[in-house]
Motif scaffolding. Structure first.
Motif, PDB file in Angstrom:
ATOM      1  N   UNK A 138       0.836  -1.206   0.000  1.00 20.28           N
ATOM      2  CA  UNK A 138       0.000   0.000   0.000  1.00 20.28           C
ATOM      3  C   UNK A 138       0.871   1.256   0.000  1.00 20.28           C
ATOM      4  N   UNK A 139       0.376   2.301  -0.619  1.00 16.92           N
ATOM      5  CA  UNK A 139       1.159   3.536  -0.687  1.00 16.92           C
ATOM      6  C   UNK A 139       1.490   4.073   0.698  1.00 16.92           C
ATOM      7  N   UNK A 140       0.572   3.928   1.648  1.00 20.35           N
ATOM      8  CA  UNK A 140       0.865   4.396   3.006  1.00 20.35           C
ATOM      9  C   UNK A 140       2.057   3.657   3.591  1.00 20.35           C
ATOM     10  N   UNK A 141       2.169   2.363   3.300  1.00 27.26           N
ATOM     11  CA  UNK A 141       3.322   1.592   3.787  1.00 27.26           C
ATOM     12  C   UNK A 141       4.603   2.046   3.111  1.00 27.26           C
ATOM     13  N   UNK A 142       4.525   2.340   1.811  1.00 32.54           N
ATOM     14  CA  UNK A 142       5.732   2.798   1.111  1.00 32.54           C
ATOM     15  C   UNK A 142       6.189   4.145   1.659  1.00 32.54           C
ATOM     16  N   UNK A 321       6.885   6.867  -7.724  1.00 35.91           N
ATOM     17  CA  UNK A 321       6.073   7.758  -8.558  1.00 35.91           C
ATOM     18  C   UNK A 321       5.200   8.659  -7.691  1.00 35.91           C
ATOM     19  N   UNK A 322       4.456   8.038  -6.785  1.00 31.10           N
ATOM     20  CA  UNK A 322       3.540   8.835  -5.967  1.00 31.10           C
ATOM     21  C   UNK A 322       4.282   9.666  -4.931  1.00 31.10           C
ATOM     22  N   UNK A 323       5.447   9.213  -4.514  1.00 30.89           N
ATOM     23  CA  UNK A 323       6.252   9.992  -3.571  1.00 30.89           C
ATOM     24  C   UNK A 323       6.814  11.247  -4.220  1.00 30.89           C
ATOM     25  N   UNK A 324       7.197  11.152  -5.490  1.00 30.24           N
ATOM     26  CA  UNK A 324       7.914  12.229  -6.167  1.00 30.24           C
ATOM     27  C   UNK A 324       7.025  13.140  -7.019  1.00 30.24           C
ATOM     28  N   UNK A 325       5.788  12.741  -7.264  1.00 35.51           N
ATOM     29  CA  UNK A 325       4.930  13.576  -8.105  1.00 35.51           C
ATOM     30  C   UNK A 325       4.366  14.742  -7.300  1.00 35.51           C
ATOM     31  N   UNK A 326       4.065  15.885  -7.988  1.00 36.67           N
ATOM     32  CA  UNK A 326       4.147  16.091  -9.436  1.00 36.67           C
ATOM     33  C   UNK A 326       5.511  16.569  -9.938  1.00 36.67           C
ATOM     34  N   UNK A 327       6.462  16.789  -9.041  1.00 38.53           N
ATOM     35  CA  UNK A 327       7.736  17.366  -9.454  1.00 38.53           C
ATOM     36  C   UNK A 327       8.520  16.521 -10.428  1.00 38.53           C
ATOM     37  N   UNK A 328       8.363  15.195 -10.348  1.00 35.04           N
ATOM     38  CA  UNK A 328       9.147  14.311 -11.206  1.00 35.04           C
ATOM     39  C   UNK A 328       8.879  14.571 -12.685  1.00 35.04           C
ATOM     40  N   UNK A 329       7.672  14.976 -13.014  1.00 29.78           N
ATOM     41  CA  UNK A 329       7.326  15.193 -14.421  1.00 29.78           C
ATOM     42  C   UNK A 329       8.141  16.302 -15.052  1.00 29.78           C
ATOM     43  N   UNK A 330       8.618  17.252 -14.251  1.00 29.55           N
ATOM     44  CA  UNK A 330       9.392  18.373 -14.785  1.00 29.55           C
ATOM     45  C   UNK A 330      10.867  18.296 -14.425  1.00 29.55           C
ATOM     46  N   UNK A 331      11.293  17.219 -13.783  1.00 29.29           N
ATOM     47  CA  UNK A 331      12.673  17.120 -13.311  1.00 29.29           C
ATOM     48  C   UNK A 331      13.649  17.084 -14.489  1.00 29.29           C
ATOM     49  N   UNK A 332      14.787  17.747 -14.299  1.00 28.74           N
ATOM     50  CA  UNK A 332      15.827  17.761 -15.335  1.00 28.74           C
ATOM     51  C   UNK A 332      17.167  18.047 -14.667  1.00 28.74           C
ATOM     52  N   UNK A 333      17.563  17.135 -13.802  1.00 26.48           N
ATOM     53  CA  UNK A 333      18.733  17.345 -12.972  1.00 26.48           C
ATOM     54  C   UNK A 333      20.037  17.480 -13.722  1.00 26.48           C
ATOM     55  N   UNK A 334      20.101  17.000 -14.960  1.00 28.36           N
ATOM     56  CA  UNK A 334      21.329  17.118 -15.753  1.00 28.36           C
ATOM     57  C   UNK A 334      21.206  18.173 -16.852  1.00 28.36           C
ATOM     58  N   UNK A 335      20.143  18.971 -16.793  1.00 28.31           N
ATOM     59  CA  UNK A 335      19.941  20.069 -17.761  1.00 28.31           C
ATOM     60  C   UNK A 335      20.040  19.585 -19.202  1.00 28.31           C
ATOM     61  N   UNK A 336      19.375  18.485 -19.487  1.00 27.61           N
ATOM     62  CA  UNK A 336      19.374  17.920 -20.842  1.00 27.61           C
ATOM     63  C   UNK A 336      18.258  18.568 -21.663  1.00 27.61           C
ATOM     64  N   UNK A 337      18.593  19.115 -22.807  1.00 28.34           N
ATOM     65  CA  UNK A 337      17.615  19.883 -23.586  1.00 28.34           C
ATOM     66  C   UNK A 337      17.544  19.508 -25.064  1.00 28.34           C
ATOM     67  N   UNK A 338      18.381  18.565 -25.516  1.00 30.54           N
ATOM     68  CA  UNK A 338      18.386  18.219 -26.936  1.00 30.54           C
ATOM     69  C   UNK A 338      17.040  17.590 -27.312  1.00 30.54           C
TER      70      UNK A 338
END
Length: 519
Positions: A138-142, A321-338
Motif C-alpha cells: 500500500x502507498x501508506x506503507x511505502x 512515482x507517488x512519492x515524487x509527483x508532481x515534481x518528477x514530471x518536470x525534473x531535469x537534474x542534468x539540464x538535458x535539452x536536446x
C-alpha cells in the motif's frame, strides 16, 4: 435526493474482478460504468497496438462482468454522444442513473487522480475513492518506509517485500543464502540460442472490430497492428503466464540482459501488459514462479530475478512515482535539452542496436528491459535528450506504459533527472557493454572497437562527452570515481578527440517533427 444504485466507474487498467470498488458490492445494488474516452487515447499519441489492446481488453472485461451478473453501462469510443472525457461520461452517467453515490478505485496516474478529486465537488452525489489493493505494498506503507531515509534504494525495499510476502524465504533468511542473484543473470547472446515463442492469440470478433476501428481512427499514430497477438482476456493471460513459466522461465535469469537482433522477446515473460491492465495478479504470478523452483523445474537465480522485477522493482517504482509527483514530471537534474531524434520514430539510423530496438518497438509495442534501458535509454542519456520528450516517447510506444511505471523508470532511472533520488548513478555505458550483451555490433556500420572518428561506434565518444559535460554534477559520485579518474588521466589530445567526435555526431541528429507525441 438520488436513490438509485451505487455507480462504480472502472478504468481501462482496472480490469480485475477483485478491484477494491467491487469488493463489498453486490450486483443487485451496483451499476458499473466503463468508458472509452478520446482524451485517454490521445493525451499522448499512443501506439496503435496499445490503444487496441486496452479497448479490446475493456470490452472483453465488460462481457466477463455481465456473465458474472453485474450490470455494465459501457460507453464506446464511437458513441456519438461520448463527451470524450472521464468527467463528462461520469457526469452523464449520474444524470442517466441517478445513483446515490459514486465509488471508484484510485487511478494509477497523477493527472487522473486530480480529475477524480474534482468529482467530489462537481458531482451532485458523494464520491468515495478507495485504495488500489491489487498492489502488494500500500502507498501508506511505502511512504512510511521512505520517511527519514537518506537513500531510497530498491534493494532494501525488496528485502522487506521478501519478508512481507515470504517469497523465497527460509524463515527469516533468503533461500540459497543470498537476496540477489543478479551477478548470475548476465549471460550474453550464445551463438545457438533459440528462445521458444511467446504465447500469441488470434484476434476474435471483438478484437477484430477494435483493430479495424483503431486502424481507421488512429491511422497517423505510431506503430503497427500487423503482429497484434496480445492477451485481451483473463483466460488468454493465464495461458500466456503458463507458457512463460513452463518454457522460458528456466533460462530467463541467465539471458535476461542478452539482446539478439530479430529475437524480440528472448526468454522474457512479456506479461507486463496483462499485469498492468489487471488481467494477472502479480503476487499470484510470483507464487507460481516460486513453485517452479520448489518443484525443480526452474533454477533459483531465474526465479529470484523474475520475482525481484515484480515485488521489488514494480512495487518500488509505483511508490516512488507517488512519492515524487508532481515534481518528477518536470525534473531535469542534468539540464538535458536536446530534442528527441527523428530515428526514434523511423528507426532510420546506421546504429544497428538502435534501429533494431525501434523496429521491435514499432512492430510489437514492446522491447525488453535491457533494450529499453541500455540501448534506447542509454543513448538518450548520453546525447542529453530532454527528459520530458524521452518520457513522452516511452509513454507513447509501449503497450505496458502507464505514467506511474514509465515516468520514474525513464526520468529517474534512465536519465538521472531526479539527481539520484532513485538510482545511485546514471546507467551510462559505452559501446563495449552493448557489444558484450548483444550480437548487434558485428553487423553494424560503425566499428565498436574504434573510440573516435566518423566510423567509430557513437556510444564510445558520447560516453566520455556525457561524463565531461556533467562533471560538476556527477564528478563526486563514488560509483563514478573510476571513470572520472580515467578521464582526468587522459591527455588533452585524447580528451579533445572524444569531445570532437561526439560533437560531430550530435550535429548529424535530425529532431523529430513537432507534435510527434502530443497533438
Amino acid at each position: 435526493m438520488m436513490t438509485g444504485p451505487v455507480l462504480v466507474p472502472i478504468l481501462g487498467d482496472q480490469l480485475s474482478l477483485d478491484i477494491s470498488s467491487l469488493a463489498d458490492r453486490t450486483p443487485d445494488d451496483t451499476l458499473i460504468l466503463m468508458m472509452e474516452v478520446a482524451e485517454e487515447t490521445t493525451y499522448v499519441r499512443h501506439h496503435k497496438a496499445k490503444i487496441a489492446l486496452i479497448l479490446s481488453a475493456m470490452r472483453h472485461f465488460a462481457e466477463e462482468l455481465r456473465e458474472a451478473g453485474w450490470t455494465v453501462d459501457y460507453v464506446r469510443l464511437d458513441d456519438p454522444a461520448n463527451t470524450g472525457s472521464f468527467t463528462g461520461e461520469v457526469t452523464r452517467a449520474v444524470a442517466r442513473h441517478t445513483p446515490r453515490g459514486v465509488l471508484v478505485t484510485e487511478p494509477g496516474e497523477w493527472r487522473v487522480a486530480q480529475v477524480m478529486e474534482d468529482w467530489r465537488t462537481t458531482l451532485p452525489v458523494r464520491v468515495r475513492i478507495l485504495p488500489d489493493t491489487r498492489f502488494i505494498c500500500p502507498l501508506t506503507d511505502f511512504f512510511q518506509w521512505a520517511a527519514g531515509r537518506r537513500e531510497l534504494r530498491m534493494e532494501w525495499f525488496y528485502r522487506d517485500m521478501r519478508r512481507k510476502t515470504g517469497l523465497l524465504m527460509e524463515g527469516d533468511k533468503p533461500e540459497g543464502g543470498k537476496w540477489n542473484y543478479d551477478t548470475e543473470n548476465r549471460g550474453g547472446p550464445d551463438k545457438d540460442l533459440d528462445p521458444p515463442p511467446i504465447a500469441r492469440f488470434e484476434p476474435d470478433a471483438i478484437t477484430r472490430e477494435v483493430l479495424d476501428m483503431v486502424a481507421g481512427k488512429f491511422a497517423n499514430h505510431f506503430g503497427s497492428l500487423d503482429n497484434f497477438g496480445w492477451p485481451t482476456t483473463r483466460a488468454q493471460a493465464d495461458l500466456a503466464r503458463d507458457n512463460f513459466l513452463e518454457h522460458r522461465l528456466p533460462l530467463f535469469g541467465k539471458y535476461q540482459d542478452a539482446m539478439v537482433a530479430g529475437e524480440d522477446f528472448m526468454f522474457h515473460a512479456a506479461l507486463s501488459p496483462a499485469i498492468n491492465l489487471g488481467l494477472l495478479d502479480p503476487l499470484d504470478l510470483c507464487r507460481r514462479a516460486e513453485t517452479e523452483w520448489r518443484k525443480g523445474r526452474a533454477p533459483l537465480e531465474a526465479v529470484e530475478g523474475f520475482i525481484r522485477q515484480i515485488i521489488g522493482w514494480r512495487e518500488y517504482i509505483r511508490g516512488m512515482y507517488w512519492l515524487e509527483m508532481p515534481g518528477l514530471a518536470d525534473a531535469n537534474g542534468l539540464d538535458a535539452t536536446r530534442p528527441l531524434p527523428e530515428f526514434y520514430w523511423t528507426g532510420d539510423t546506421a546504429m544497428h542496436c538502435l534501429s533494431d530496438c525501434v523496429r521491435t518497438t514499432r512492430d510489437n509495442a514492446y522491447a525488453h528491459h535491457i533494450q529499453r534501458l541500455m540501448v534506447l535509454g542509454n543513448f538518450a542519456l548520453l546525447a542529453g535528450i530532454s527528459p520530458q520528450q524521452v518520457a513522452d516517447w516511452y509513454l507513447v510506444v509501449y503497450a505496458d506504459a502507464y505514467e506511474w511505471v514509465e515516468l520514474p523508470n525513464v526520468a529517474a532511472m534512465i536519465l538521472h533527472a531526479d539527481k539520484g533520488r532513485l538510482a545511485s548513478k546514471p546507467y551510462a555505458a559505452s559501446g563495449a557493454y552493448i557489444d558484450r550483451m548483444s550480437n548487434y555490433c558485428g553487423s553494424c556500420a560503425y566499428n565498436v572497437k574504434r573510440k573516435t572518428g566518423p566510423d567509430a561506434c557513437p556510444f564510445n565518444a558520447l560516453y566520455w562527452h556525457f561524463l565531461a559535460r556533467n562533471e560538476k554534477t556527477l564528478g563526486r559520485n563514488p560509483r563514478l570515481a573510476h571513470p572520472y579518474a580515467t578521464w582526468r588521466r587522459m591527455s588533452d589530445e585524447k580528451r579533445a578527440a572524444y569531445f570532437d567526435s561526439a560533437e560531430a555526431f550530435l550535429e548529424t541528429l535530425e529532431p523529430a517533427e513537432p507534435g510527434w507525441a502530443r497533438s
